[in-house]
Design a protein around this motif. Sequence first.
Motif, short mmCIF file in Angstrom:
data_model
loop_
_atom_site.label_atom_id
_atom_site.label_comp_id
_atom_site.label_asym_id
_atom_site.label_seq_id
_atom_site.Cartn_x
_atom_site.Cartn_y
_atom_site.Cartn_z
N ASN A 116 -9.54 74.98 36.57
CA ASN A 116 -8.25 75.26 37.21
C ASN A 116 -7.98 74.36 38.40
O ASN A 116 -7.07 74.63 39.19
N ALA A 117 -8.74 73.27 38.53
CA ALA A 117 -8.48 72.30 39.58
C ALA A 117 -7.11 71.66 39.33
O ALA A 117 -6.62 71.64 38.20
N CYS A 118 -6.53 71.14 40.36
CA CYS A 118 -5.17 70.59 40.29
C CYS A 118 -4.99 69.61 39.13
O CYS A 118 -3.99 69.67 38.41
N LEU A 119 -5.93 68.71 38.95
CA LEU A 119 -5.82 67.72 37.88
C LEU A 119 -5.75 68.36 36.50
O LEU A 119 -5.03 67.89 35.62
N PHE A 120 -6.49 69.44 36.29
CA PHE A 120 -6.62 70.02 34.95
C PHE A 120 -5.64 71.15 34.66
O PHE A 120 -5.47 71.53 33.50
N ARG A 121 -5.02 71.71 35.68
CA ARG A 121 -4.07 72.81 35.48
C ARG A 121 -2.88 72.35 34.65
O ARG A 121 -2.38 71.24 34.84
N PRO A 122 -2.41 73.21 33.75
CA PRO A 122 -1.19 72.86 33.00
C PRO A 122 -0.01 72.70 33.96
O PRO A 122 0.13 73.45 34.91
N LYS A 123 0.80 71.70 33.69
CA LYS A 123 1.98 71.45 34.51
C LYS A 123 3.20 72.10 33.84
O LYS A 123 3.25 72.25 32.63
N ARG A 124 4.17 72.45 34.64
CA ARG A 124 5.37 73.10 34.12
C ARG A 124 6.07 72.24 33.07
O ARG A 124 6.53 72.72 32.05
N TRP A 125 6.12 70.93 33.30
CA TRP A 125 6.82 70.03 32.38
C TRP A 125 6.12 69.94 31.01
O TRP A 125 6.74 69.51 30.05
N GLU A 126 4.86 70.35 30.95
CA GLU A 126 4.15 70.34 29.65
C GLU A 126 4.61 71.48 28.73
O GLU A 126 4.33 71.45 27.54
N GLN A 127 5.28 72.46 29.30
CA GLN A 127 5.89 73.56 28.55
C GLN A 127 4.90 74.22 27.58
O GLN A 127 5.21 74.43 26.41
N GLU A 128 3.71 74.53 28.11
CA GLU A 128 2.65 75.18 27.32
C GLU A 128 2.35 74.44 26.02
O GLU A 128 2.11 75.04 24.98
N ILE B 80 -3.03 43.16 29.14
CA ILE B 80 -4.27 43.75 28.59
C ILE B 80 -4.51 45.11 29.24
O ILE B 80 -4.83 46.09 28.56
N TRP B 81 -4.35 45.18 30.56
CA TRP B 81 -4.53 46.44 31.27
C TRP B 81 -3.55 47.49 30.78
O TRP B 81 -3.92 48.63 30.50
N LEU B 82 -2.28 47.10 30.64
CA LEU B 82 -1.26 48.04 30.18
C LEU B 82 -1.57 48.55 28.77
O LEU B 82 -1.46 49.76 28.51
N LEU B 83 -2.00 47.67 27.89
CA LEU B 83 -2.37 48.10 26.53
C LEU B 83 -3.56 49.04 26.55
O LEU B 83 -3.61 50.01 25.79
N TYR B 84 -4.51 48.79 27.44
CA TYR B 84 -5.69 49.65 27.56
C TYR B 84 -5.29 51.04 28.06
O TYR B 84 -5.78 52.05 27.56
N VAL B 85 -4.40 51.08 29.03
CA VAL B 85 -3.91 52.36 29.54
C VAL B 85 -3.16 53.11 28.43
O VAL B 85 -3.40 54.30 28.21
N ILE B 86 -2.28 52.41 27.74
CA ILE B 86 -1.53 53.04 26.64
C ILE B 86 -2.49 53.56 25.57
O ILE B 86 -2.27 54.62 24.99
N GLY B 87 -3.58 52.84 25.33
CA GLY B 87 -4.57 53.27 24.36
C GLY B 87 -5.34 54.52 24.79
O GLY B 87 -5.82 55.28 23.95
N ASN B 88 -5.44 54.75 26.08
CA ASN B 88 -6.14 55.94 26.59
C ASN B 88 -5.23 57.16 26.71
O ASN B 88 -5.72 58.29 26.71
N LEU B 89 -3.94 56.96 26.82
CA LEU B 89 -3.02 58.09 26.99
C LEU B 89 -3.08 59.12 25.86
O LEU B 89 -3.04 60.32 26.15
N PRO B 90 -3.18 58.72 24.59
CA PRO B 90 -3.28 59.76 23.55
C PRO B 90 -4.49 60.68 23.73
O PRO B 90 -4.40 61.88 23.46
N PHE B 91 -5.60 60.15 24.23
CA PHE B 91 -6.79 60.97 24.43
C PHE B 91 -6.58 61.96 25.59
O PHE B 91 -7.04 63.09 25.52
N ILE B 92 -5.88 61.52 26.62
CA ILE B 92 -5.54 62.43 27.73
C ILE B 92 -4.60 63.50 27.22
O ILE B 92 -4.76 64.69 27.54
N MET B 93 -3.63 63.11 26.41
CA MET B 93 -2.68 64.07 25.86
C MET B 93 -3.39 65.14 25.03
O MET B 93 -3.07 66.33 25.12
N ILE B 94 -4.36 64.73 24.24
CA ILE B 94 -5.10 65.67 23.40
C ILE B 94 -5.82 66.70 24.26
O ILE B 94 -5.77 67.90 23.97
N GLN B 95 -6.48 66.25 25.32
CA GLN B 95 -7.20 67.18 26.19
C GLN B 95 -6.24 68.15 26.88
O GLN B 95 -6.50 69.35 26.95
N ARG B 96 -5.11 67.63 27.33
CA ARG B 96 -4.13 68.47 28.03
C ARG B 96 -3.46 69.43 27.06
O ARG B 96 -3.02 70.50 27.46
#
Length: 165
Positions: free
Chosen positions: A32-44, A121-137
């Motif tokens: 329940n730390a700030c980083l991991f808490r669901p955000k309102r914009w995620e709409q459950e 290259i950095w931007l592509l790497y970040v974009i490549g990691n975003l789906p994994f963050i989305m899955i966890q959230r």
Amino acid sequence: MKLIRSLLYLALLGLFSYYTGEALPRTWIRENACLFRPKRWEQEGAFYEKFKIKKWKLKLIDMSKIMKNSKIRKEIRGEIQSSKMTVLIKETCVAELSHWFLCISSVFVCNFWDNWIGGMIWLLYVIGNLPFIMIQRYNRPNLQRLRNKMTMREQRFNERGISFD
């Protein structure tokens, strides 16, 4: 040569992040730390469903299935107790933290380049990691709801003298 150094850096960064995540004491993780808490914009989870996450989330690479030394299998099989569900929830936190670390620390790949290519290259790497963050959230609130239902069920059974051990 710059491309090879960049790719090597990103690969080593990925390995470092994986092994650091595996070694991270789970007692340090607060779901329940700030980083991991669901955000309102995620709409459950509804926000992620706009991206059809249910269709593609199981098709992405799961390091716990590739690396044989992984402590926890990130899957639910058969009968499971709420305490095991808490372990899975903490694993989603560690995975999300690892991917955020990769997004931030990979910016140093720009140091290998004198032009915009490092930034791309950095931007592509970040974009490549975003789906994994989305899955966890997306998964974490669902797991938390399931754990809460399981906890209530276990309490009802305990009141009746039925054990889950």
